[in-house]
Design a protein around this motif. Structure first.
Motif, PDB file in Angstrom:
ATOM      1  N   TYR A   1      15.873  10.546  12.713  1.00  0.00           N
ATOM      2  CA  TYR A   1      17.033  10.101  12.378  1.00  0.00           C
ATOM      3  C   TYR A   1      17.010   8.670  11.943  1.00  0.00           C
ATOM      4  O   TYR A   1      17.799   8.388  10.678  1.00  0.00           O
ATOM      5  CB  TYR A   1      18.065  10.462  13.513  1.00  0.00           C
ATOM      6  N   HIS A   2      16.200   7.908  12.436  1.00  0.00           N
ATOM      7  CA  HIS A   2      15.994   6.432  12.160  1.00  0.00           C
ATOM      8  C   HIS A   2      15.233   6.103  10.943  1.00  0.00           C
ATOM      9  O   HIS A   2      15.439   5.572   9.889  1.00  0.00           O
ATOM     10  CB  HIS A   2      15.429   5.730  13.391  1.00  0.00           C
ATOM     11  N   SER A   3      13.785   6.889  10.884  1.00  0.00           N
ATOM     12  CA  SER A   3      12.758   6.473  10.127  1.00  0.00           C
ATOM     13  C   SER A   3      13.394   7.231   8.770  1.00  0.00           C
ATOM     14  O   SER A   3      13.121   6.493   7.477  1.00  0.00           O
ATOM     15  CB  SER A   3      11.526   7.167  10.526  1.00  0.00           C
ATOM     16  N   SER A   4      14.195   8.336   8.681  1.00  0.00           N
ATOM     17  CA  SER A   4      14.547   8.969   7.406  1.00  0.00           C
ATOM     18  C   SER A   4      15.588   8.140   6.898  1.00  0.00           C
ATOM     19  O   SER A   4      15.797   8.263   5.484  1.00  0.00           O
ATOM     20  CB  SER A   4      14.872  10.513   7.573  1.00  0.00           C
ATOM     21  N   ALA A   5      16.317   7.352   7.665  1.00  0.00           N
ATOM     22  CA  ALA A   5      17.547   6.603   7.055  1.00  0.00           C
ATOM     23  C   ALA A   5      16.861   5.569   6.247  1.00  0.00           C
ATOM     24  O   ALA A   5      17.480   5.225   5.002  1.00  0.00           O
ATOM     25  CB  ALA A   5      18.278   6.095   8.389  1.00  0.00           C
ATOM     26  N   ILE A   6      15.933   5.011   6.601  1.00  0.00           N
ATOM     27  CA  ILE A   6      14.834   3.863   5.994  1.00  0.00           C
ATOM     28  C   ILE A   6      14.416   4.420   4.741  1.00  0.00           C
ATOM     29  O   ILE A   6      14.601   3.884   3.599  1.00  0.00           O
ATOM     30  CB  ILE A   6      14.068   3.029   6.805  1.00  0.00           C
ATOM     31  N   LEU A   7      13.810   5.600   4.761  1.00  0.00           N
ATOM     32  CA  LEU A   7      13.232   5.993   3.505  1.00  0.00           C
ATOM     33  C   LEU A   7      14.405   6.630   2.622  1.00  0.00           C
ATOM     34  O   LEU A   7      14.005   6.464   1.360  1.00  0.00           O
ATOM     35  CB  LEU A   7      12.164   7.327   3.799  1.00  0.00           C
ATOM     36  N   ALA A   8      15.491   6.987   2.786  1.00  0.00           N
ATOM     37  CA  ALA A   8      16.609   7.281   2.218  1.00  0.00           C
ATOM     38  C   ALA A   8      17.112   6.203   1.123  1.00  0.00           C
ATOM     39  O   ALA A   8      17.195   6.063   0.082  1.00  0.00           O
ATOM     40  CB  ALA A   8      17.752   8.109   3.084  1.00  0.00           C
ATOM     41  N   ALA A   9      17.006   5.161   2.111  1.00  0.00           N
ATOM     42  CA  ALA A   9      17.674   3.777   1.192  1.00  0.00           C
ATOM     43  C   ALA A   9      16.502   3.412   0.265  1.00  0.00           C
ATOM     44  O   ALA A   9      17.031   3.034  -0.976  1.00  0.00           O
ATOM     45  CB  ALA A   9      17.814   2.488   2.235  1.00  0.00           C
ATOM     46  N   VAL A  10      15.220   3.513   0.572  1.00  0.00           N
ATOM     47  CA  VAL A  10      14.060   3.093  -0.458  1.00  0.00           C
ATOM     48  C   VAL A  10      14.307   4.270  -1.457  1.00  0.00           C
ATOM     49  O   VAL A  10      14.140   3.721  -2.707  1.00  0.00           O
ATOM     50  CB  VAL A  10      12.781   3.237   0.461  1.00  0.00           C
ATOM     51  N   LEU A  11      14.314   5.397  -1.307  1.00  0.00           N
ATOM     52  CA  LEU A  11      14.481   6.367  -2.142  1.00  0.00           C
ATOM     53  C   LEU A  11      15.574   6.266  -3.310  1.00  0.00           C
ATOM     54  O   LEU A  11      15.400   6.453  -4.532  1.00  0.00           O
ATOM     55  CB  LEU A  11      14.374   7.985  -1.757  1.00  0.00           C
TER      56      LEU A  11
END
Length: 568
Positions: free
Chosen positions: A315-325
């Protein structure tokens, strides 16, 4: 410096893209990404590139095809939306029930997934609806705690079309047995006529409703059997939609030492085979992860100075990657640019370099009240970003080509407190923020082919995006000299800086992966090869991985890993 994508009007026609999510972690990143689209509005970015037209007063739905395993959807119901009403008790987490049928009014229009819609049908719903923003945000944080988010649909806050999700019944999500754990299993799935027909039916539905299709975005798990699914999916897209862009993102959650050699071996093999096959069939391929290593030994997770995230939570790591993507994909979604996915890929993938590296600053460190020029002056040697999915911490000194995006940058003020010295004097010559950024990039990497964009529109971090930010950030994500009090720490948006680079650092990353594979005694893992990957095919993929690594070698770098592989 050259800007590779021509600016200008879009001719009134949205260049639509179809997105595919292959695997559970891809779903985690996708759930946050679609939430960001819902929060962004349609200002500088053209929402119609990713979203279908709204129907019946609802918010626009993603143009999405997602493949998931049995049991991987939690409470998501047929029709792919949450059940509504007080009887909606089938929650996938151990906290309150979330419903999304009734949205809250924000910015003059009805939006779904706002904090006030959380917990409707529960005893605390009426209380939360009446609370001010920060209290509602705190309630959201409690609901979306680590023990409460089990699957990505737990924090999906947009409606999906009924054709969006295809559940693969042959394998179980996160089970003790029957998991999709090997590359060969994934490849075999799409050799099944039923699975292939289901996928093609969904693809044709979304493609045929597009006035103009520019290409496909593929979010694919790289560490498990979905890497094999992705290999077949990208091959299908390449053959059936020739000439369309295929941008593929190989996603890996933060790896932890499992103590199980088979799982570590499978992860390494899936990653290597995925990189080789996905890059060969895509216009551009980018491994994207907060894990400190793609290899068999997990390194410490990538850290960001102003985010306090739990690397063990998808839930946390994917949120960061979503902002990057969401930021990396800006160039072909801008209203003011005619850069298509195909042209975007061509600016970065020349000379056989179809693998690119992602770098990101989340948030981009701008001091409250300071300008972009001030910020760049404080980082004269390098941008303050982190390389994602590298073999180890690397400093990227130069690159062959790059696409740089800064968002959340106010365009009203160009005033600076920089001293009148190089490179400040060169940067001050820029009349616009785009020119200032171009001058800065040229100073760091003279002669590098670059695309650069500066957006005023930030990345919105509204619920269910996690509130894991430092107390040194303002509500708009800018830096302060001292921490804010707890009552003022809600961060609603952040500036983000990203780069997509064709870089020599990929020589080290790919060579290191090749080197680890060379050391393995594959005869110990007959179970992996019994799933459909032949030993000869593996050796050929190993050769292709080394060849791919050679594309990024320069005469300016001495790499011990290359010296060792040359002697093999």
């Amino acid at each position: 410096m050259r800007v590779g994508c021509r600016r200008g009007g879009t001719g009134g026609m949205a260049r639509a893209a179809v997105t595919l999510q292959l695997g559970h972690y891809a779903g985690c990143v996708g759930a946050h990404w679609w939430g960001l689209q819902d929060a962004d509005g349609d200002a500088e970015l053209r929402g119609a590139v990713l979203l279908r037209e709204a129907a019946g007063g609802e918010s626009p739905a993603p143009r999405l095809v997602a493949l998931e395993l049995k049991g991987g959807l939690g409470a998501l119901r047929p029709g792919w939306r949450r059940s509504a009403g007080p009887d909606a008790t089938a929650a996938a987490w151990r906290g309150d029930v979330a419903t999304y049928e009734a949205g809250a009014v924000r910015d003059g229009k009805q939006r779904r997934g706002d904090a006030s819609s959380v917990g409707e049908g529960t005893s605390s719903a009426a209380v939360r609806d009446a609370l001010p923003h920060l209290s509602r945000l705190t309630a959201y944080q409690e609901i979306y705690s680590g023990g409460s988010t089990q699957v990505w649909s737990d924090y999906l806050n947009v409606h999906l079309h009924p054709k969006s999700i295809f559940v693969i019944q042959q394998y179980n999500h996160d089970g003790e047995s029957g998991c999709l754990e090997a590359f060969g299993q994934g490849e075999s799935l799409l050799q099944d006529p039923v699975c292939l027909e289901e996928l093609e039916d969904r693809l044709h539905f979304f493609v045929e409703e597009c006035d103009y299709l520019q290409g496909f975005q593929v979010l694919c798990d790289l560490h498990n059997g979905f890497s094999g699914v992705g290999a077949k999916v990208t091959e299908l897209l390449h053959d059936e939609y020739s000439g369309k862009g295929i941008l593929t993102w190989g996603l890996t959650p933060v790896s932890h030492k499992t103590g199980e050699s088979q799982k570590d071996f499978y992860r390494l093999m899936n990653t290597a085979l995925g990189i080789v096959h996905l890059s060969s069939q895509s216009s551009l391929f980018c491994p994207l992860s907060l894990s400190g290593s793609l290899g068999i030994k997990p390194g410490p997770p990538i850290t960001f100075p102003y985010i306090n995230y739990d690397a063990s939570l998808n839930y946390h790591s994917s949120a960061i990657l979503a902002a990057v993507l969401d930021t990396l994909t800006v160039p072909y979604r801008l209203r003011t640019s005619q850069c298509s996915m195909t042209r975007f890929a061509e600016t970065l993938n020349f000379s056989g370099r179809k693998v690119v590296a992602a770098l990101a600053a989340v948030p981009f460190p701008i001091i409250h009240g300071h300008s972009l020029l001030d910020t760049l002056c404080t980082h004269k040697q390098d941008m303050p970003w982190k390389l994602l999915s590298s073999y180890r911490e690397q400093k990227v000194s130069h690159c062959f080509a790059q696409s740089v995006v800064l968002r959340g940058i106010c365009k009203e003020s160009h005033n600076s407190n920089c001293p009148a010295e190089q490179p400040a004097s060169a940067l001050q010559a820029g009349e616009t923020l785009e020119q200032i950024l171009q001058h800065y990039l040229h100073t760091l990497s003279p002669g590098t082919f670059s695309i650069s964009h500066v957006l005023e529109q930030p990345c919105r971090t509204l619920p269910p995006y996690p509130q894991f930010f430092s107390s040194l950030l303002t509500r708009e994500g800018f830096l302060l000299d001292k921490p804010l009090s707890y009552s003022s720490t809600a961060v609603e948006s952040i500036p983000v800086g990203t780069a997509l680079q064709s870089s020599p650092v990929l020589h080290t990353v790919l060579c290191s992966l090749y080197k680890e594979l060379q050391k393995l005694d594959t005869r110990r893992w007959a179970s992996f090869f019994s799933t459909g990957v032949e030993h000869d095919d593996f050796q050929e993929a190993l050769h292709e991985l080394r060849t791919l690594a050679q594309c990024y070698k320069t005469n300016f770098e001495a790499d011990e890993s290359e010296d060792e592989t040359d002697s093999d």
